[in-house]
Design a protein around this motif. Structure first.
Motif, mmCIF file in Angstrom:
data_model
loop_
_atom_site.group_PDB
_atom_site.id
_atom_site.type_symbol
_atom_site.label_atom_id
_atom_site.label_comp_id
_atom_site.label_asym_id
_atom_site.label_seq_id
_atom_site.Cartn_x
_atom_site.Cartn_y
_atom_site.Cartn_z
ATOM 1 N N MET A 1 0.946 -1.239 0.040
ATOM 2 C CA MET A 1 0.119 0.044 -0.047
ATOM 3 C C MET A 1 0.861 1.243 -0.062
ATOM 4 O O MET A 1 0.802 2.463 -0.706
ATOM 5 N N ALA B 1 0.753 3.967 -3.206
ATOM 6 C CA ALA B 1 0.405 5.380 -2.911
ATOM 7 C C ALA B 1 1.390 6.503 -3.576
ATOM 8 O O ALA B 1 1.267 7.390 -3.977
ATOM 9 N N VAL C 1 -2.055 5.076 -6.598
ATOM 10 C CA VAL C 1 -3.268 4.093 -6.369
ATOM 11 C C VAL C 1 -3.235 4.315 -4.827
ATOM 12 O O VAL C 1 -2.340 3.715 -4.014
ATOM 13 N N VAL C 2 -4.293 4.641 -4.344
ATOM 14 C CA VAL C 2 -4.637 4.844 -2.886
ATOM 15 C C VAL C 2 -6.167 4.136 -2.372
ATOM 16 O O VAL C 2 -6.902 4.198 -3.268
ATOM 17 N N THR C 3 -5.802 3.752 -1.324
ATOM 18 C CA THR C 3 -7.093 3.048 -0.479
ATOM 19 C C THR C 3 -8.051 4.120 -0.059
ATOM 20 O O THR C 3 -7.514 5.172 0.623
ATOM 21 N N TRP D 1 -11.380 0.389 3.984
ATOM 22 C CA TRP D 1 -11.702 -1.069 3.890
ATOM 23 C C TRP D 1 -12.938 -1.070 5.116
ATOM 24 O O TRP D 1 -12.988 -0.534 5.790
ATOM 25 N N ALA E 1 -13.010 -3.378 -0.067
ATOM 26 C CA ALA E 1 -12.023 -2.321 -0.089
ATOM 27 C C ALA E 1 -12.345 -1.437 -1.206
ATOM 28 O O ALA E 1 -12.654 -1.851 -2.324
ATOM 29 N N TRP F 1 -10.590 1.621 -3.699
ATOM 30 C CA TRP F 1 -9.390 2.262 -4.118
ATOM 31 C C TRP F 1 -9.529 3.241 -5.218
ATOM 32 O O TRP F 1 -10.592 2.998 -5.883
ATOM 33 N N GLN F 2 -8.592 3.898 -5.342
ATOM 34 C CA GLN F 2 -8.767 4.997 -6.604
ATOM 35 C C GLN F 2 -7.392 4.996 -7.354
ATOM 36 O O GLN F 2 -6.345 4.804 -6.478
ATOM 37 N N ALA F 3 -7.285 5.103 -8.546
ATOM 38 C CA ALA F 3 -6.337 5.142 -9.366
ATOM 39 C C ALA F 3 -6.253 5.910 -10.537
ATOM 40 O O ALA F 3 -7.336 6.253 -10.845
ATOM 41 N N PHE G 1 -2.581 -2.756 -10.270
ATOM 42 C CA PHE G 1 -2.711 -2.771 -8.642
ATOM 43 C C PHE G 1 -3.596 -4.347 -8.704
ATOM 44 O O PHE G 1 -3.167 -5.062 -7.787
#
Length: 115
Positions: A33, A37, A41-43, A46, A62, A64-66, A75
């Protein structure tokens, strides 16, 4: 921006794994993770799926955004190579986040497939 939504339920292999194996799995995820980041790519978080009408069939999720589809795909490739799917039954949703108006227009233009 792309969004990845993972939903999963532990498999018997997760419950059969010893404490060290479980800890190593999640320690690896936390390290990944940090690296994700760095490339954007961040969560977003969750959680456990709470009962609701038409709820997902899995127990956990969960979000996530990318910044791109390529990074979202990368990812998910990392999830697979981590061994995650050995321990969890999972379904994924990947898509570009767009306006309600754009998606509504696409729905209104849909035609039924003739089989």
């Amino acid at each position: 921006m792309y969004v990845v939504v993972e939903t999963w339920t532990p498999k018997p292999a997760f419950f059969a794994a010893d404490e060290e194996t479980r800890n190593n799995l999640f320690a690896g995820i936390q390290e990944a993770m940090k690296q994700l980041a760095e490339i954007g790519v961040v969560t977003l978080g969750w959680g456990r799926v709470e009962p609701a009408a038409h709820s997902a069939s899995h127990e956990w999720f969960a979000v996530w955004q990318a910044p791109s589809r390529d990074l979202a795909d990368g990812f998910l490739g990392g999830v697979e190579s981590s061994g995650w799917y050995t321990y969890f039954e999972q379904s994924n949703v990947v898509g570009e986040l767009r306006s309600v108006e754009a998606v509504a227009a696409e729905h209104l233009a849909l035609e039924a497939e003739v089989k």
